[in-house]
Design an enzyme around this catalytic site. Structure first.
Site, short mmCIF file in Angstrom:
data_model
loop_
_atom_site.label_atom_id
_atom_site.label_comp_id
_atom_site.label_asym_id
_atom_site.label_seq_id
_atom_site.Cartn_x
_atom_site.Cartn_y
_atom_site.Cartn_z
N ASP A 36 0.85 -1.19 0.00
CA ASP A 36 0.00 0.00 0.00
C ASP A 36 0.89 1.24 0.00
OD1 ASP A 36 -2.32 -1.50 0.05
OD2 ASP A 36 -2.48 -1.49 2.25
N ASP B 149 -7.12 -1.60 -4.35
CA ASP B 149 -8.22 -1.27 -3.43
C ASP B 149 -9.17 -0.26 -4.05
OD1 ASP B 149 -7.01 -2.92 -1.55
OD2 ASP B 149 -5.89 -1.27 -0.63
#
Length: 219
Positions: free
Chosen positions: A178, A192
């Site tokens: 991330d 995401d």
């Protein structure tokens, strides 16, 4: 008398009374006229074969859109993670909009936005199941908006599943990369984002009553 009737014509004769009107043959088709085209009858008989033939190419186009969107979402997610790992990991965060938005490399063992880090294997299985369901649903896909929505879901699921399989600490337990870090919010990635956008689009389509097969229903 008989000779006179032969010359003048008897009024009771069908040809004389009807003025030469054509009579239908045994199948109900007027004499002297061509029969109904069998191909036209087949098209109106309710069998749906011509319509089905027309629907198949349209369905294939929607499937092509689904996989094109999925490939694009997967590619940009994969490329962005490769760049983040190579250039940003173990380095200070990069401020994009002051403190409100930063790029910061984070390894996430949980689900989207960092939730459920203790259930990595379960989330991996869920992602794999989502991919299988989308692949099966694609066979009955005739809606362009649904093709886009499912393509986003498929691309995002594949992006994070790739991390689960190939990244440390091990197969099916890998941590997802991330790097998008808004202020006062969880760090996430492009996979995401694709999953969330696809999910929102599916909710909107469901509220409008549009099904994946292209039909519209109203409750």
């Amino acid at each position: 008398m008989a000779e006179a009737e032969r010359i003048i014509g008897t009024p009771d004769t069908p040809d004389a009374a009807g003025g030469g009107e054509e009579r239908p043959d045994a199948e109900g088709t007027p004499a002297g006229k061509p029969g109904t085209d069998p191909a036209a009858v087949a098209g109106e008989s309710g069998t749906g074969e011509p319509e089905a033939t027309a629907e198949r190419p349209r369905g294939r186009r929607r499937i092509a859109v689904l996989f094109a969107v999925a490939t694009f979402a997967y590619a940009i997610d994969l490329i962005s993670k490769l760049i983040v790992v190579a250039k940003l990991e173990h380095h200070p965060p990069i401020e994009i909009v002051g403190d409100w938005l930063k790029f910061e490399a984070i390894r996430n063992a949980g689900a989207a936005f960092g939730f459920g880090e203790a259930f990595t294997v379960i989330f991996t299985m869920i992602a794999a199941a989502v991919i299988v369901v989308i692949a099966r649903l694609a066979r009955k896909l005739y809606s362009l908006p649904w093709a886009i929505a499912l393509g986003l879901l498929l691309g995002g699921a594949l992006g994070n599943l790739t991390d689960r399989i190939f990244r440390a600490p091990g197969v099916f337990e890998g941590a997802v990369v991330d790097f998008i870090a808004p202020k006062h919010f969880a760090v996430f990635n492009l996979a995401d984002s694709a999953i969330v956008c696809g999910g929102i689009l599916i909710v909107l389509l469901s509220f409008r009553g549009l099904d994946p097969d292209g039909t519209v229903h109203k409750d």
